[in-house]
Every structure is written in C-alpha cells, then in structure tokens.
Enzyme design. Sequence first.
Site, PDB file in Angstrom:
ATOM      1  N   TYR A 298      50.217  83.294  44.358  1.00  0.00           N
ATOM      2  CA  TYR A 298      50.828  82.203  45.203  1.00  0.00           C
ATOM      3  C   TYR A 298      52.060  81.706  45.021  1.00  0.00           C
ATOM      4  CZ  TYR A 298      46.643  82.011  48.246  1.00  0.00           C
ATOM      5  OH  TYR A 298      45.462  82.377  49.139  1.00  0.00           O
TER       6      TYR A 298
ATOM      7  N   LYS B  86      40.655  91.867  38.187  1.00  0.00           N
ATOM      8  CA  LYS B  86      41.007  93.304  38.433  1.00  0.00           C
ATOM      9  C   LYS B  86      41.662  94.019  37.415  1.00  0.00           C
ATOM     10  CE  LYS B  86      41.252  96.899  41.605  1.00  0.00           C
ATOM     11  NZ  LYS B  86      39.968  97.182  42.224  1.00  0.00           N
TER      12      LYS B  86
ATOM     13  N   ASP C 284      36.515  93.580  43.508  1.00  0.00           N
ATOM     14  CA  ASP C 284      36.100  94.491  44.595  1.00  0.00           C
ATOM     15  C   ASP C 284      34.699  94.625  44.635  1.00  0.00           C
ATOM     16  OD1 ASP C 284      36.346  95.993  42.273  1.00  0.00           O
ATOM     17  OD2 ASP C 284      37.198  97.823  43.384  1.00  0.00           O
TER      18      ASP C 284
ATOM     19  N   ASP D 234      40.331  82.905  46.777  1.00  0.00           N
ATOM     20  CA  ASP D 234      40.460  82.628  48.386  1.00  0.00           C
ATOM     21  C   ASP D 234      39.655  83.538  48.890  1.00  0.00           C
ATOM     22  OD1 ASP D 234      41.780  81.699  50.746  1.00  0.00           O
ATOM     23  OD2 ASP D 234      43.190  83.560  50.636  1.00  0.00           O
TER      24      ASP D 234
ATOM     25  N   ASP E 274      35.616  82.761  51.206  1.00  0.00           N
ATOM     26  CA  ASP E 274      35.474  83.042  52.492  1.00  0.00           C
ATOM     27  C   ASP E 274      34.022  83.834  52.733  1.00  0.00           C
ATOM     28  OD1 ASP E 274      37.655  81.770  53.484  1.00  0.00           O
ATOM     29  OD2 ASP E 274      38.118  83.036  54.933  1.00  0.00           O
TER      30      ASP E 274
HETATM   31  C1  IPM Z   1      42.488  78.320  51.791  1.00  0.00           C
HETATM   32  C2  IPM Z   1      43.509  78.643  52.972  1.00  0.00           C
HETATM   33  C3  IPM Z   1      44.790  78.520  52.053  1.00  0.00           C
HETATM   34  C4  IPM Z   1      44.867  79.272  50.755  1.00  0.00           C
HETATM   35  C5  IPM Z   1      45.800  78.583  53.000  1.00  0.00           C
HETATM   36  C6  IPM Z   1      45.926  78.104  54.292  1.00  0.00           C
HETATM   37  C7  IPM Z   1      47.413  78.682  52.296  1.00  0.00           C
HETATM   38  O1  IPM Z   1      43.201  79.981  53.063  1.00  0.00           O
HETATM   39  O2  IPM Z   1      42.505  76.884  51.323  1.00  0.00           O
HETATM   40  O3  IPM Z   1      41.348  78.921  51.402  1.00  0.00           O
HETATM   41  O4  IPM Z   1      45.291  80.654  51.024  1.00  0.00           O
HETATM   42  O5  IPM Z   1      44.613  78.794  49.737  1.00  0.00           O
HETATM   43 MN    MN Z   2      41.332  80.637  52.432  1.00  0.00          MN
END
Ligand code: IPM
Ligand code: MN
Length: 365
Positions: free
Chosen positions: A141, A187, A219, A243, A247
């Site tokens: 990032y 990884k 993975d 990240d 999710d």
């Molecule tokens: C998160 C989001 C952010 C990230 C983006 C919006 C910059 O996806 O907080 O998980 O990738 O960290």
């Molecule tokens: Mn995210």
Amino acid sequence: MKYRLTLLPGDGIGPEVVDAALKVMNYVAEKFKVSVETQEHLMGGCSFDAHGAPLTEEALQACYDSDAVLLGAVGGYKWENLEHHLKPEAALLKLRKSLGLFANIRPAKVYSSFMNSSSLKGEVLKGTNFVVFRELTGGIYFGEPRGFDDDRGYNTMVYSKYEVERIAHMAFKTARNRKGNVTNVDKANVLEVSQFWRNVVEEVAKEYPDVELSHMYVDNAAMQIVRDPKQFDVIVTGNIFGDIISDIAGMITGSLGMLPSASLGSEYALYEPVHGSAPDIAGKNIANPIAAISSVGMMFEHSFGMTKAAELIEESIEQTLNQGYRTADIGSKEDKIVSTVEFTGLVIQNIEEVYNEQALGVFTL
Ligand code: IPM
Ligand code: MN
Ligand code: NAD
C-alpha cells in the site's frame, strides 16, 4: 472522565452507520457517566467536493487533537476516476499513515443466534471466534516506487524489520490472553518480502514460548477460513493479505456489515467498520449498523479502558439478534426485517434492559 472524539462519517452509508454508532455511544457514555465531546469533519469524496481535497489539514488536525476517531466509510462511483492522490481512498491511507496506526485489529465472531444468516453451515461456523491483526501502514500500500504509464503499472511490497516486529508483538500478546495460537499468513513460497516477514515473526515468537506459532500461505488461509474457521485464534498478516482475509471473515460471520475494527498505533486510535461506503444501498436506511456500533464498543475498550461498556454493547447487539430482528442484508423470511434506524433503536432499548438486569444481578449477589 472527559474524552474528545473526531467523527468522520465519510461517503455513501458512512453517515448512516456513524449516526447509529453515535446514538449508541452517547447512550452508553451517559450510563457510565463519561463525557465524550464530538467534532465532525468531512472526509473522502464529500470533502473533495467541498474543499478540493479528500482530507483537509483541519480534519487531520482534529484527529491529532482527539482521544479517538470514529470513521464511517469513504469512496463511491462518482470519485472513481480522480487522480490517485485525490481519491477518497487515498485520504484513508494518509490518515492511517499520519496517525501511525500500524495495527488494524479485526475480530471475527459469530453471534450465536446467527447461524442461519451466514452462507456457511451452522456446524462449520459454531464457535468461530478469531481476530485478524493486519499490518496497516506498510507493505504494498505504501511501498515505493509506484505508478503507471501507458505500458506499465507497478507497486512495491516492502517491509522493514521494526514494522513486522511491532505487529507481531501485538499479535503474540493478544494470543496469550486467548487460546494461545498465532497463525502467520504470508506468501513466503513466492515472495522474498514474505520470507523476510516470516523470519522476523519466528524471531519474535521466541519471546513467547507459551504461544504456538504456525504458518499458512495466504491462498490456503483464504480457503481454510471458509472450510473450518474454528481452527483460528489470532491471525497476523501484512497489509494487503489482511485486507482480503478480513472481507472473507466478514462474510462468514453473516455480512460485511457485521465486522468492526480498531486501528491502533502508539499514540492514536481510529475505529471503523470493515465494510465500505456501499453506494448500492446508500441513502435507503437499510444498511447494517452492527459493524459501526461494535466499533464503538472497541473504542470504549481500547481507548477509554471501559471493558464493561464494551461488553454491554456486544450483549445488546446479541440480544437484538436473539429477538429475531435483522437488517435486510442478514434477514431471511422468518426474521423481522427492520431499517438501520429501527435496528439502532432496538439495540439502545436492549442496552437499557441488559444494563438494568446486570445492575440487579449485582444487588442480588
Ligand atoms: C479497508 C478498505 C481500504 C483498504 C480501502 C478503502 C483503502 O478496503 O479498510 O479494508 O484497502 O485498506
Ligand atoms: Mn477492505
Ligand atoms: P463495500 O464494502 O462498500 O460493499 C460490498 C457489498 O457489501 C455491497 O453489496 C454492499 O451493499 C454490502 N455492504 C457493505 N456494507 C454493508 C452494510 N453495513 N450493510 C449492508 N450491506 C453492506 O465494498 P465495495 O463495493 O467494493 O466498495 C464501495 C466503495 O467503498 C469503494 O469506493 C471502496 O473503495 C470503498 N471502501 C471503503 C472502505 C473504507 O472506507 N474503510 C472500505 C472498503 C471499501
């Protein structure tokens, strides 16, 4: 006690869920007799529209002057084609970096009444309770060089030893107070930066002989979280892997709208739901406010040291779910589907009830 809180509701459903979280925060603060003074600023696309920048110096300064920051979400279709440094998401990265928030803590817990709301089977989910420690101010990032031209696009994944050490220490210390397991996700079979990361984590592990460390490629980890989420206790990982993994964790718990987060550094703290600005459902009063409300719980715990207040919030969310109330994203036919505002009102009602029950419990002991 008196605390200062900066609110950054942001874009899309951000203001809707921050409004919900704020109502809960005010209610609980009053119950526990602490005063939280709030100051609100624009951030993200709305700030770009108003000021030509997604994060103003004034908004950043307010965060520096606060005990904690509560953020909704930023971004949306309207701002997708802006130059990179003007995008709403760039503001979030700048904020995290400026405040030195290197540790992003994302707990994934499945509420007991909730097994039917996940896309996974109840027997797979039951007992799931793990936490992801995502490194937040380094890795791909932020690495240089970065950029793109007509022929090439590139970013750089780089980690320094101190960056890996500090997040690893946090993960190991947390594991000590949980089930004592750390899974390092990387990884290392392909990336040199990951081999380096793994070596440093192994060094740090020597200081925690009571904690068991294992390694998993990212993975495989993505697959294992879906196959058998109960196997995890504490996951430590880099910025981009964290990240993605979080999710996935969000969805197995029922909806991305459920997952809170705390971003901590040595001086500052920011709390935000894991989900984004959800432009597809914005302005409809149907967003799930649990992630944002639960983020306020994390704030009470981590920034104000008020563990009881954090527990009260979690129990009240749980009770609201046990009563069969759901927002649309997690509802099925048997459930009572309610709006964002209604769900928030029900949580507050339950806070009152749980609080009174607990107070009674103390007197009858
Ligand atoms: C998160 C989001 C952010 C990230 C983006 C919006 C910059 O996806 O907080 O998980 O990738 O960290
Ligand atoms: Mn995210
Ligand atoms: P998203 O998290 O906004 O939405 C993904 C899906 O989940 C959508 O279908 C959405 O409706 C649903 N969803 C998310 N939160 C929900 C909630 N609280 N209640 C009910 N449903 C919910 O991810 P995306 O669509 O990839 O991104 C949209 C925008 O948000 C992009 O601009 C992205 O960069 C941004 N984003 C911001 C943050 C942040 O500010 N921390 C995090 C992720 C994405």
